[in-house]
Scaffold this motif. Structure first.
Motif, mmCIF file in Angstrom:
data_model
loop_
_atom_site.group_PDB
_atom_site.id
_atom_site.type_symbol
_atom_site.label_atom_id
_atom_site.label_comp_id
_atom_site.label_asym_id
_atom_site.label_seq_id
_atom_site.Cartn_x
_atom_site.Cartn_y
_atom_site.Cartn_z
ATOM 1 N N ARG A 297 -0.644 -1.440 6.534
ATOM 2 C CA ARG A 297 -2.098 -1.741 6.179
ATOM 3 C C ARG A 297 -2.284 -3.160 7.105
ATOM 4 N NH1 ARG A 297 -2.979 -2.640 0.455
ATOM 5 N NH2 ARG A 297 -0.841 -3.367 0.799
ATOM 6 N N SER B 264 -5.212 0.405 10.841
ATOM 7 C CA SER B 264 -6.176 0.510 9.866
ATOM 8 C C SER B 264 -5.828 -0.618 9.153
ATOM 9 C CB SER B 264 -6.188 1.809 9.270
ATOM 10 O OG SER B 264 -4.822 2.167 8.959
ATOM 11 N N CYS C 122 -12.035 1.011 3.966
ATOM 12 C CA CYS C 122 -11.199 1.670 4.860
ATOM 13 C C CYS C 122 -12.224 1.943 6.062
ATOM 14 C CB CYS C 122 -10.391 2.878 4.593
ATOM 15 S SG CYS C 122 -9.058 3.148 5.742
#
Lengths: 420, 266
Positions: free
Chosen positions: A116, A168, B197
């Motif tokens: 992440r 992401s 996200c």
């Protein structure tokens, strides 16, 4: 304060494992640092590749082609279909700085795309719609092709970088005017401390624009010569452009990747003047609060930093307010080593905090700082004496401060430690 | 090292902005973006019990997709039509995205962290999470989190042409939530965390909100297709949280450009 603040330090050491820069002062960190030592001043009339203007305020422009070789090589791997024409100059600047930082951090693309990634970038110009051709046509009642709108909607700097890197995770563009880059590093540090991401790319980026150039001229804050921060007869700032980006990780992440940190972001403080739309509080009220907050956050309220990289724009009001605040928080002013690096880069707005945090870290690692480029004669009315250009100094420690002040009364402070 | 956070006040301001009399003089030269942000924050705070928080214990977090767009275009128009060197300094200072945060801080006497965040997806939620973390970690005792959009005629024209429609579904609007430590304040519910996200999306989808849906008890099954619709829907649902059958909820927002998860508890 009434004691109800139970300030909790993030305490988790957030390591800096890579840094990347691009500005009028140098095309990468090494050249920027070298030019700082040589007091190189790349301040010239606005080049035609940026925009045409009848005004005669000089600027610190980055090279016409601001998409570095490193960035080209990186995007071939992360985003083979990427076209540099599809994004703004601000995004290209950010991408170049990020590529340099990621390479230094030893972050491979497969690793980057498997964790992440938080991307927090500060900008000012980079988020505005400044397409004059589209606007003029629309104003005349025409229906111009929607391409420039699509281009703008694809241009959020943090989202664009995620897209280019194929990563992401959380993403935010911080629009705190001239403090944006410093705040972005603070935000990313919080993300890492609270577990919202595994690795972060943080800093700022801003390209020069005709609108901002005219805007600062309207405020009568710009110098017609190269700026002279803290100098007796300083006349204002010069605008610049660039990007400064750090790769941040939790300590255990850098250990598990077997990467030696360059240093650590130890503390962050952010506070408002609540005073005036464009002018700083004359005593630096918000900056004092931000400094106190950052010192509490790093767990060392009595810290005397070895180096303070000030905002130091060269405007009369900024330099006066900033030194007043520093003298109030660090009364031992004789010991303080205060510099501004804007004589090398100009004021790069949203990028400034990123670039200056990096220069602070590099100086602390070197144990040495060049003086303030452009400052040849101290202003004796200031509350302390920042280093003049010829006063290069050995540093007496590895902890330093990088700070920014902004339109709207924002103030942001980072406490940075260099690895020895 | 974090504590629970409660949503202690919520305000929504949709359409016409009536500036409170107490602020009218200070806001007379401000643009609509600033007026909406200040008025919504002022209304949210004014419903709270009087307390003695130090100004440095309060922070402002603003999330916006488009910022003071009309002011930006006014500035651009001035530059194009009147030429260089003619820009109004006031107009320029108001075109900077964080001008609204500066006004909120100054007029509501807030001297803690002040942050303006832009993102085309869910900027209010990003600001909300920043505010939540600041309160949760004890850095401040109150976060005023604002979402605001005032759009512009140029943007409306683009929307109509993207979707081939005659009208736009938005009105200028602002929401303001106040977050405080759960033990210190009564509130609608606890905000436990927000996960976001982003996905890669077509740029026009961000403006037209393609596929944006809300899922969760108390949320409307459909929302209008505009950038503040989610924030308004969440604000309405929070305001009547005590009427929900269960007190633990995970609200989801899905869209072609990402996914957001908001965790709440009564």
């Amino acid at each position: 304060m009434d004691g109800r603040i139970n300030t909790v330090s993030s305490s988790l050491p957030v390591a800096v494992t890579g840094v990347g820069c691009l500005s009028g002062g140098g095309a990468d960190v090494e050249r920027l640092w070298r030019n700082l030592g040589r007091a190189v001043v790349n301040c010239h009339p606005v080049p035609g590749y940026l925009f045409n203007t009848v005004l005669d305020y000089p600027v610190f422009a980055a090279p016409a082609d601001c998409f570095s070789e490193r960035a080209c090589r990186l995007v071939v791997e992360t985003s083979p279909q990427f076209s540099r024409e599809s994004v703004s100059r601000t995004v290209l600047l950010a991408c170049s700085a990020a590529a340099e930082a990621l390479i230094q951090a030893g972050v491979s693309v497969p690793y980057l795309q498997s964790v992440r990634v938080g991307i927090a970038l500060g900008t000012t110009v980079g988020c505005t719609f400044h397409n004059e051709e589209y606007f003029s046509a629309w104003q005349k009642g025409l229906a111009p092709d929607l391409g420039p709108i699509q281009f703008h909607l694809a241009g959020n700097v943090a989202s664009a970088l995620h897209r280019i890197l194929g990563t992401s995770g959380p993403s935010a563009v911080i629009n705190n005017a001239c403090a944006s880059g410093t705040d972005a590093i603070g935000v990313a540090r919080n993300w890492l401390a609270t577990g919202q991401c595994d690795i972060a790319i943080a800093g700022g980026a801003d390209a020069l624009s005709r609108v901002a150039y005219n805007g600062f001229a309207s405020l009568m804050l710009v110098d017609k010569e190269a700026c002279r921060p803290f100098n007796k007869n300083r006349q204002g700032l010069n605008l610049g452009e660039g990007a400064g980006v750090m790769v941040l990780e939790r300590q255990e992440s850098s250990f598990s990747r077997q990467v030696q940190p360059l240093g650590w972001v130890r503390g962050y403080g952010c506070a408002a003047d609540a005073w005036h739309p464009t002018a700083p509080h004359p005593e630096g009220r918000g900056l004092k609060a931000a400094l106190r907050q950052a010192l509490r956050d790093c767990g060392s309220e009595k810290l005397v930093p070895a180096l303070i990289n000030a905002h130091g724009t060269g405007t009369k009001a900024n330099d006066k307010a900033e030194t007043a605040a520093l003298a109030a928080i660090f009364p031992q002013t004789e010991e303080l080593v205060v510099v501004s690096t804007k004589g090398l880069t100009g004021h790069t707005l949203g990028a400034a905090g990123g670039i200056e945090a990096i220069l602070t870290l590099i100086a602390l690692r070197a144990g040495f700082t060049p003086g303030t480029v452009g400052c040849l004669e101290s202003d004796l009315e200031l509350s302390l004496r920042p280093l003049i250009q010829t006063d290069n100094r050995q540093l007496a420690g590895t902890w330093g401060i990088s700070q920014s002040l902004a339109f709207g009364g924002g103030n942001a402070v980072l406490v940075i430690e260099a690895a020895s | 090292m974090s504590g629970p956070v409660t949503v202690s006040a919520v305000n929504q301001l949709i359409g016409n902005c009536v500036v409170p009399e107490q602020l009218a003089r200070e806001l007379r030269r401000a643009d609509l973006f600033i007026q909406m942000a200040v008025t919504s924050a002022y209304s949210a705070i004014s419903g709270l019990p009087a307390d003695k928080l130090h100004p440095e214990e309060i922070g402002v977090f603003i999330g916006t997709a488009y910022g003071p767009l009309e002011t930006n275009f006014e500035l651009l128009g001035s530059l194009i039509n009147e030429g260089e060197g003619q820009i109004s300094p006031t107009l320029f200072s108001h075109s900077v995205y964080n001008a609204a945060a500066g006004y909120v801080a100054r007029l509501l006497e807030i001297r803690g962290p002040v942050m303006t965040i832009t993102n085309y997806g869910w900027p209010f939620l990003i600001a909300l999470e920043e505010g939540r973390v600041a309160v949760s970690t004890g850095r401040i005792a109150r976060a005023v989190v604002i979402g605001v959009e005032t759009y512009s005629e140029l943007l409306a024209d683009a929307y109509r042409r993207f979707l081939q429609v005659d009208t736009v579904p938005w009105e200028r609007s602002a929401v303001a939530w106040v977050l405080e430590p759960a033990g210190a304040a009564k509130g609608f519910c606890r905000l436990q965390g927000i996960n976001l996200c982003e996905y890669e999306a077509q740029p026009a989808d961000l403006l037209t909100r393609r596929g944006e849906t809300l899922t969760g008890c108390g949320l409307p099954p459909e929302i209008p297709r505009h950038p503040m619709a989610y924030a308004i829907a969440l604000s309405e649902a929070i305001s009547s949280y005590d009427k929900l059958p269960a007190q633990q909820h995970c609200w989801l927002i899905n869209a072609s450009f990402g996914r957001a998860e908001i965790n709440l508890a009564g």
